[in-house]
Design an enzyme around this catalytic site. Sequence first.
Site, mmCIF file in Angstrom:
data_model
loop_
_atom_site.group_PDB
_atom_site.id
_atom_site.type_symbol
_atom_site.label_atom_id
_atom_site.label_comp_id
_atom_site.label_asym_id
_atom_site.label_seq_id
_atom_site.Cartn_x
_atom_site.Cartn_y
_atom_site.Cartn_z
ATOM 1 N N SER A 91 29.298 60.315 34.514
ATOM 2 C CA SER A 91 30.286 60.761 34.856
ATOM 3 C C SER A 91 31.504 60.738 33.939
ATOM 4 C CB SER A 91 30.981 59.948 36.007
ATOM 5 O OG SER A 91 32.472 60.228 36.369
ATOM 6 N N TYR A 96 33.741 51.377 38.267
ATOM 7 C CA TYR A 96 32.631 52.455 38.368
ATOM 8 C C TYR A 96 32.857 53.195 37.092
ATOM 9 C CZ TYR A 96 31.399 57.246 39.562
ATOM 10 O OH TYR A 96 30.611 58.773 39.344
HETATM 11 P P1 NAP Z 1 26.576 61.231 47.078
HETATM 12 O O1 NAP Z 1 26.870 62.506 47.653
HETATM 13 O O2 NAP Z 1 27.233 59.998 47.701
HETATM 14 O O3 NAP Z 1 25.080 60.922 47.298
HETATM 15 C C1 NAP Z 1 24.364 59.710 46.967
HETATM 16 C C2 NAP Z 1 23.049 59.738 46.902
HETATM 17 O O4 NAP Z 1 22.717 58.507 46.309
HETATM 18 C C3 NAP Z 1 22.296 59.824 48.379
HETATM 19 O O5 NAP Z 1 21.168 60.172 48.320
HETATM 20 C C4 NAP Z 1 22.369 58.383 48.604
HETATM 21 O O6 NAP Z 1 21.263 58.092 49.693
HETATM 22 C C5 NAP Z 1 21.910 57.637 47.419
HETATM 23 N N1 NAP Z 1 21.933 56.356 47.191
HETATM 24 C C6 NAP Z 1 23.275 55.602 47.043
HETATM 25 N N2 NAP Z 1 23.321 54.174 46.924
HETATM 26 C C7 NAP Z 1 21.782 54.227 46.686
HETATM 27 C C8 NAP Z 1 20.931 52.971 46.334
HETATM 28 N N3 NAP Z 1 21.583 51.909 46.140
HETATM 29 N N4 NAP Z 1 19.630 53.222 46.046
HETATM 30 C C9 NAP Z 1 19.045 54.470 46.250
HETATM 31 N N5 NAP Z 1 19.891 55.550 46.762
HETATM 32 C C10 NAP Z 1 20.878 55.399 46.853
HETATM 33 O O7 NAP Z 1 26.854 61.119 45.764
HETATM 34 P P2 NAP Z 1 26.998 62.468 44.593
HETATM 35 O O8 NAP Z 1 28.474 62.810 44.774
HETATM 36 O O9 NAP Z 1 25.907 63.451 44.901
HETATM 37 O O10 NAP Z 1 26.676 61.521 43.417
HETATM 38 C C11 NAP Z 1 25.466 61.758 42.586
HETATM 39 C C12 NAP Z 1 25.772 60.975 41.268
HETATM 40 O O11 NAP Z 1 26.607 62.005 40.733
HETATM 41 C C13 NAP Z 1 26.231 59.937 41.245
HETATM 42 O O12 NAP Z 1 25.596 59.098 40.173
HETATM 43 C C14 NAP Z 1 27.813 60.004 41.145
HETATM 44 O O13 NAP Z 1 28.315 58.675 40.313
HETATM 45 C C15 NAP Z 1 27.615 61.148 40.030
HETATM 46 N N6 NAP Z 1 29.149 61.870 39.994
HETATM 47 C C16 NAP Z 1 29.426 62.169 41.193
HETATM 48 C C17 NAP Z 1 30.862 62.726 41.063
HETATM 49 C C18 NAP Z 1 31.285 63.396 42.266
HETATM 50 O O14 NAP Z 1 32.547 63.838 42.113
HETATM 51 N N7 NAP Z 1 30.734 63.600 43.533
HETATM 52 C C19 NAP Z 1 31.502 62.942 39.873
HETATM 53 C C20 NAP Z 1 30.808 62.532 38.667
HETATM 54 C C21 NAP Z 1 29.637 61.754 38.809
HETATM 55 P P3 NAP Z 1 21.544 58.101 51.310
HETATM 56 O O15 NAP Z 1 21.775 59.390 51.741
HETATM 57 O O16 NAP Z 1 20.116 57.493 51.876
HETATM 58 O O17 NAP Z 1 22.887 57.026 51.415
#
Ligand code: NAP
Length: 248
Positions: free
Chosen positions: A143, A157
């Site tokens: 991130s 985080y």
């Molecule tokens: P999200 O929509 O909250 O989806 C999270 C995913 O991770 C879901 O598939 C969830 O499964 C799974 N997950 C959560 N905790 C877990 C665990 N303990 N073990 C296995 N799977 C787990 O997240 P996202 O926004 O797509 O983010 C994906 C990545 O991008 C993350 O690493 C996040 O830090 C990074 N990121 C996101 C953003 C943003 O603004 N969205 C920005 C920078 C970086 P379930 O569906 O079963 O809960």
Amino acid sequence: MSRTLLITGASRGIGAEIALQAARADFDICINYANNQEQAEAVASQIRNAGARAMIYQADMAKEAEIVAMFEAVDKELGPLHGLINNAGITGKFCRVDELDHATAQRVMDVNIVGCMMTMREAVKRMSTTHGGKGGVIVNISSVAARLGSPGEYVHYAASKGAVDAMTIGLAKEVAKEGIRVNAILPGIVDTDIHANSGKPNRFAERGALMPMGRGGHPEEIANAVMWLLDDKNTFTNGACIPVSGGV
Ligand code: NAP
């Protein structure tokens, strides 16, 4: 010939979009998830409809035994691993450091740092030429928080993602002669459930408007960059931590 790709946290958001794009690029895919079996199965169905093989696997990235069992299941069901996308991640609650409880800090570090390290270990054991593998690719989803520090929101985080960048650079050098490339994508704010699930449903709209492009990003814009790193033609990008953040 199709190749096997394991994507952690692929039931929703960025991970699901990476899975769909990778299936179109001839990868067979293991969709890992934590709780949402129905959504993981929906992504798997779309992948099968695109003509690729897909399996779903519930495993908590904070639990070593579940991670190891997941890799063994992938070996059996999909065959030799070619790639790992470390995408599962959590922010924990929004709070200042002086409001942070130990359990939140521990959980974020366990999922985002230790989980990432353990999946990389299992992937290297399978893909490294030193271990008899044929090489492969690892992409960690970090991130831009790692560079911004996220004051007032979640320094915990940001710190965990700083660790993801460090392990990306270190492992890339460690296995560079063993056929494995390791890189990271650092998304800026992206439109997924992660903000609402952590307690700020309007965060994407509000923060996105303040970004240099006047908007936040979309999962497909992050997946596009991941696909570039996965491409076999991309033979010399290694240890790179690449912001995909609209200029943040
Ligand atoms: P999200 O929509 O909250 O989806 C999270 C995913 O991770 C879901 O598939 C969830 O499964 C799974 N997950 C959560 N905790 C877990 C665990 N303990 N073990 C296995 N799977 C787990 O997240 P996202 O926004 O797509 O983010 C994906 C990545 O991008 C993350 O690493 C996040 O830090 C990074 N990121 C996101 C953003 C943003 O603004 N969205 C920005 C920078 C970086 P379930 O569906 O079963 O809960």
